[in-house]
Each structure stands twice: as C-alpha cells, then as structure tokens.
Motif scaffolding. Structure first.
Motif, PDB file in Angstrom:
ATOM      1  N   ILE A 281      -6.453  -6.317   5.359  1.00  0.00           N
ATOM      2  CA  ILE A 281      -5.287  -5.436   5.251  1.00  0.00           C
ATOM      3  C   ILE A 281      -5.673  -4.150   4.527  1.00  0.00           C
ATOM      4  N   GLU A 282      -6.478  -4.280   3.485  1.00  0.00           N
ATOM      5  CA  GLU A 282      -6.939  -3.087   2.761  1.00  0.00           C
ATOM      6  C   GLU A 282      -7.761  -2.190   3.672  1.00  0.00           C
ATOM      7  N   TYR A 283      -8.634  -2.794   4.473  1.00  0.00           N
ATOM      8  CA  TYR A 283      -9.415  -1.996   5.422  1.00  0.00           C
ATOM      9  C   TYR A 283      -8.503  -1.373   6.478  1.00  0.00           C
ATOM     10  N   GLY A 284      -7.436  -2.098   6.850  1.00  0.00           N
ATOM     11  CA  GLY A 284      -6.478  -1.539   7.796  1.00  0.00           C
ATOM     12  C   GLY A 284      -5.768  -0.325   7.232  1.00  0.00           C
ATOM     13  N   ASP A 285      -5.430  -0.377   5.935  1.00  0.00           N
ATOM     14  CA  ASP A 285      -4.838   0.794   5.287  1.00  0.00           C
ATOM     15  C   ASP A 285      -5.798   1.974   5.329  1.00  0.00           C
ATOM     16  N   LYS A 286      -7.078   1.671   5.110  1.00  0.00           N
ATOM     17  CA  LYS A 286      -8.082   2.742   5.143  1.00  0.00           C
ATOM     18  C   LYS A 286      -8.170   3.344   6.541  1.00  0.00           C
ATOM     19  N   MET A 287      -8.202   2.485   7.569  1.00  0.00           N
ATOM     20  CA  MET A 287      -8.277   3.015   8.936  1.00  0.00           C
ATOM     21  C   MET A 287      -7.019   3.784   9.293  1.00  0.00           C
ATOM     22  N   GLY A 288      -5.865   3.269   8.865  1.00  0.00           N
ATOM     23  CA  GLY A 288      -4.613   3.976   9.142  1.00  0.00           C
ATOM     24  C   GLY A 288      -4.619   5.380   8.574  1.00  0.00           C
ATOM     25  N   ASN A 289      -5.092   5.509   7.350  1.00  0.00           N
ATOM     26  CA  ASN A 289      -5.182   6.844   6.739  1.00  0.00           C
ATOM     27  C   ASN A 289      -6.196   7.721   7.455  1.00  0.00           C
ATOM     28  N   MET A 290      -7.271   7.113   7.949  1.00  0.00           N
ATOM     29  CA  MET A 290      -8.254   7.878   8.725  1.00  0.00           C
ATOM     30  C   MET A 290      -7.612   8.438   9.988  1.00  0.00           C
ATOM     31  N   ILE A 291      -6.810   7.624  10.662  1.00  0.00           N
ATOM     32  CA  ILE A 291      -6.139   8.084  11.880  1.00  0.00           C
ATOM     33  C   ILE A 291      -5.185   9.226  11.565  1.00  0.00           C
ATOM     34  N   LEU A 292      -4.398   9.054  10.522  1.00  0.00           N
ATOM     35  CA  LEU A 292      -3.384  10.060  10.184  1.00  0.00           C
ATOM     36  C   LEU A 292      -3.998  11.354   9.693  1.00  0.00           C
ATOM     37  N   ASN A 293      -5.238  11.280   9.215  1.00  0.00           N
ATOM     38  CA  ASN A 293      -5.907  12.474   8.711  1.00  0.00           C
ATOM     39  C   ASN A 293      -7.059  12.940   9.607  1.00  0.00           C
ATOM     40  N   ASP A 294      -7.146  12.358  10.808  1.00  0.00           N
ATOM     41  CA  ASP A 294      -8.197  12.726  11.767  1.00  0.00           C
ATOM     42  C   ASP A 294      -9.595  12.614  11.173  1.00  0.00           C
ATOM     43  N   GLN A 295      -9.818  11.594  10.351  1.00  0.00           N
ATOM     44  CA  GLN A 295     -11.149  11.347   9.782  1.00  0.00           C
ATOM     45  C   GLN A 295     -11.890  10.382  10.694  1.00  0.00           C
ATOM     46  N   MET A 296     -12.514  10.927  11.710  1.00  0.00           N
ATOM     47  CA  MET A 296     -13.160  10.103  12.715  1.00  0.00           C
ATOM     48  C   MET A 296     -14.480   9.541  12.220  1.00  0.00           C
ATOM     49  N   ASP A 297     -14.959   8.510  12.931  1.00  0.00           N
ATOM     50  CA  ASP A 297     -16.161   7.800  12.531  1.00  0.00           C
ATOM     51  C   ASP A 297     -17.321   8.775  12.404  1.00  0.00           C
ATOM     52  N   GLY A 298     -17.940   8.769  11.231  1.00  0.00           N
ATOM     53  CA  GLY A 298     -19.022   9.716  10.969  1.00  0.00           C
ATOM     54  C   GLY A 298     -20.398   9.152  11.225  1.00  0.00           C
ATOM     55  N   ALA A 299     -20.486   7.919  11.747  1.00  0.00           N
ATOM     56  CA  ALA A 299     -21.791   7.329  12.011  1.00  0.00           C
ATOM     57  C   ALA A 299     -22.551   8.166  13.029  1.00  0.00           C
ATOM     58  N   ILE A 300     -23.824   8.381  12.781  1.00  0.00           N
ATOM     59  CA  ILE A 300     -24.651   9.181  13.684  1.00  0.00           C
ATOM     60  C   ILE A 300     -25.293   8.267  14.714  1.00  0.00           C
ATOM     61  N   VAL A 301     -25.040   8.537  15.961  1.00  0.00           N
ATOM     62  CA  VAL A 301     -25.664   7.801  17.049  1.00  0.00           C
ATOM     63  C   VAL A 301     -26.831   8.633  17.562  1.00  0.00           C
ATOM     64  N   GLU A 302     -28.038   8.104  17.408  1.00  0.00           N
ATOM     65  CA  GLU A 302     -29.224   8.874  17.763  1.00  0.00           C
ATOM     66  C   GLU A 302     -29.267   9.135  19.263  1.00  0.00           C
ATOM     67  N   LYS A 303     -29.511  10.383  19.630  1.00  0.00           N
ATOM     68  CA  LYS A 303     -29.611  10.751  21.036  1.00  0.00           C
ATOM     69  C   LYS A 303     -31.043  10.552  21.511  1.00  0.00           C
ATOM     70  N   PRO A 304     -31.219  10.216  22.806  1.00  0.00           N
ATOM     71  CA  PRO A 304     -32.577  10.126  23.342  1.00  0.00           C
ATOM     72  C   PRO A 304     -33.281  11.470  23.261  1.00  0.00           C
ATOM     73  N   ASP A 305     -34.594  11.434  23.084  1.00  0.00           N
ATOM     74  CA  ASP A 305     -35.356  12.683  23.034  1.00  0.00           C
ATOM     75  C   ASP A 305     -35.283  13.395  24.390  1.00  0.00           C
ATOM     76  N   PRO A 306     -35.122  14.728  24.396  1.00  0.00           N
ATOM     77  CA  PRO A 306     -35.070  15.449  25.678  1.00  0.00           C
ATOM     78  C   PRO A 306     -36.439  15.457  26.359  1.00  0.00           C
ATOM     79  N   MET A 307     -36.400  15.560  27.657  1.00  0.00           N
ATOM     80  CA  MET A 307     -37.652  15.618  28.411  1.00  0.00           C
ATOM     81  C   MET A 307     -38.338  16.975  28.168  1.00  0.00           C
ATOM     82  N   PRO A 308     -39.643  16.988  27.921  1.00  0.00           N
ATOM     83  CA  PRO A 308     -40.349  18.258  27.716  1.00  0.00           C
ATOM     84  C   PRO A 308     -40.198  19.166  28.927  1.00  0.00           C
TER      85      PRO A 308
END
Length: 311
Positions: A281-308
């Motif tokens: 429930i506490e984590y749900g409160d945190k996610m709810g506040n993230m939604i209401l404040n547009d605090q989207m997931d900040g995890a970095i998803v590594e992109k594939p290296d571009p072709m030379p």
C-alpha cells in the motif's frame, strides 16, 4: 499531471499480490479525476494480476473496489496448506477455487464479448501462454475466437503462474511466460493498428508492480551451483523483457503520449505473500503520487550500439 489525450489506454504488468500497488495508485488517480477509471480507459491490457485489474476496469468496477478485493482476499487466495508445505513435491501450491469464487462475485458469468457490446465498449486484452501450441494468446473481446470465453476463464488462464497455480483448461499458463509480463507494447500496437487510434491523440499509461532490488554481490555468481541459477536467470529474463517492451514503445510509437510508471522496492516481495500488503500500500501511494506528478520511470534501458557508418 498533464491532461490525457482524446484516447486513453492502460497496460498493467503481472506480479500477483503486488497488484495492490497498482490498485492503490489507480484509486488515487480516481480521486484526482473525480470519476471512475472505467470512464477514462477505453483500452486496458493486462497480464496475470494485470488481467484481473484490466478486466475489472472493463467491467465497470472502480479502482477502489479492486483495491478492496486485493486487500480482503489475499489471505484466501494465497492460503498456506499441505500443498505449500510439501511443495515442490506437489504440482502447484494454490488451487484456483478461492480466486474463481471471488471473481464470480464481481464479474458473474460475463463473457469477453460483453466488453465490446457494452456502452461504451471497452477493449480488454488479456495475455495467456498456450502450452500446446507453444505461443502467447491475445484474448480480446472483438475476436470471434474469444468472444464466448467467460471472463473468469481468461483471467485464470492469464494468472496461472507455473508451480503456483494449476494449468488452466489443461493448456493455459501465465501470460508472463512469454514476452508480455509488461504488456505496454501490446497495448500500443492494439491502440494504433487494431483500434486505429491516432498516436498523436492517444495516451498510454503503463504500470509496473515493483522492481526488485539487485542483491547479488561481486563474485557471488562464480560460486553458483546448478540450482542457484534458476532465480537470477528467470529474473534476468523478466527484467530484460519488461525493459524491451518499454524500448519498443519508445522507438516505434514516438508520437504516442507514453507514460511508464514503476517503483523500486527496497526488498524483494514475493507474489504470494499477503503479509506484505501494508508495505505494498505504501508503494502504491508512491506510485500514485508519481502518476499525479508525471514522475515517470527513470530507469535507463541501454540501447543497442548503432551500426558503424562504414559498413
């Protein structure tokens, strides 16, 4: 919170009892919008516990009702018994009965096609993995193959996590067995190519059920025995698949108003531990506040290296 666009879709990850996080967050969104989330989302896609929430929303339940469902039935659905005591000598740990009974109280005998003939219609997409055909099934209310499926059947099929619940109908297991534990790409595809929604007029909200912390220490994998590899290998697959879906949406639906929300857990919380509901429930409160404040997931998803360029 930024206003939603004309068309609004929702995608919800799997995670068992951790669905409490999502129902709590959506309850906060309801209070902010001063209307049930059913009035907002015309497309809801879910896997496993996400299928329960998505189907509930499509059937007209409020997020507050769904939250009470999770709070009140956690102990009944994940009740310890001789099966859990003797597992892994048993085929599964929990029977479908308590979950099916609870769902019937809220959903009755409704069928998948009823979502599409309701006013207004709602597209509810539920994933399940068919062991006999070795493929993911996308159960939708407008597809003839699934219109006569009882909604409860679709949910049980999507929620039958191997070793936790029995195989549904002798062939279907949790939708997260495939690549759709996070169904956000599925929802984006459904909105654009099936419902013909213009991405520039569409908002997609994607909700996770908590990211487990990294607990391995340097050098520890080098001492693994064969059985030690199961948990980190499964975790790596699920984490990579989740991130992959987010990257696919970011890459191929750039005009879409895509908002991914996830919370980092301070400790791993099993999908079948209702004793952790106060923390969830506490984590749900945190996610709810993230939604209401547009605090989207900040995890970095590594992109594939571009072709030379020289190639």
């Amino acid at each position: 919170m930024k206003p939603f666009r004309k068309n609004v879709a929702l995608a919800i990850d799997g995670g068992g009892i951790r669905g409490v996080i999502v129902t709590r967050a959506l309850s906060m969104l309801e209070r902010h919008l001063k209307q049930p989330v059913h009035n907002v989302f015309r497309l809801a896609a879910g896997t496993s516990t996400g299928s329960i929430i998505s189907a509930g929303i499509g059937a007209g339940l409020t997020a507050a009702q769904l939250h009470r469902l999770y709070i009140s039935l956690g102990d009944a659905i994940f009740k310890k018994s001789w099966r859990t005591f003797f597992w892994p000598l048993t085929r599964f740990r929990y029977p479908h009965g308590p979950l099916a009974t609870a769902l019937h109280e809220y959903l009755g005998d409704k069928k998948m096609g009823d979502f599409w003939t309701a006013t207004p219609p709602t597209d509810v997409v539920i994933t399940t993995f068919d062991l006999l055909s070795n493929k993911t099934c996308f159960v939708k209310p407008w597809k003839p193959d699934y219109q006569e499926w009882p909604i409860i059947m679709a949910i049980l099929a999507s929620s039958s996590v191997p070793t936790y619940f029995p195989v549904a109908a002798g062939r279907y297991v949790d939708g997260g067995v495939g690549s759709y534990a996070n169904p956000c790409y599925l929802a984006a595809y459904e909105a654009r190519f099936c419902l013909q929604w213009d991405p520039k007029e569409t908002t997609l909200i994607s909700l996770g059920t908590g990211r487990d912390p990294q607990t391995l220490k340097p050098g520890q994998p080098g001492r693994f025995m064969a059985w030690d590899w199961l948990s980190p290998t499964l975790g790596a697959f699920l984490s990579s698949a989740d991130d992959q879906q987010v990257r696919l949406v970011d890459t191929f639906f750039q005009d879409l108003d895509f908002r991914r929300f996830q919370v980092d857990l301070s400790e791993a919380i099993p999908m079948d531990d209702p004793q952790q509901i106060p923390k969830l429930i506490e984590y749900g409160d945190k996610m709810g506040n993230m939604i209401l404040n547009d605090q989207m997931d900040g995890a970095i998803v590594e992109k594939p290296d571009p072709m030379p360029e020289s190639i």
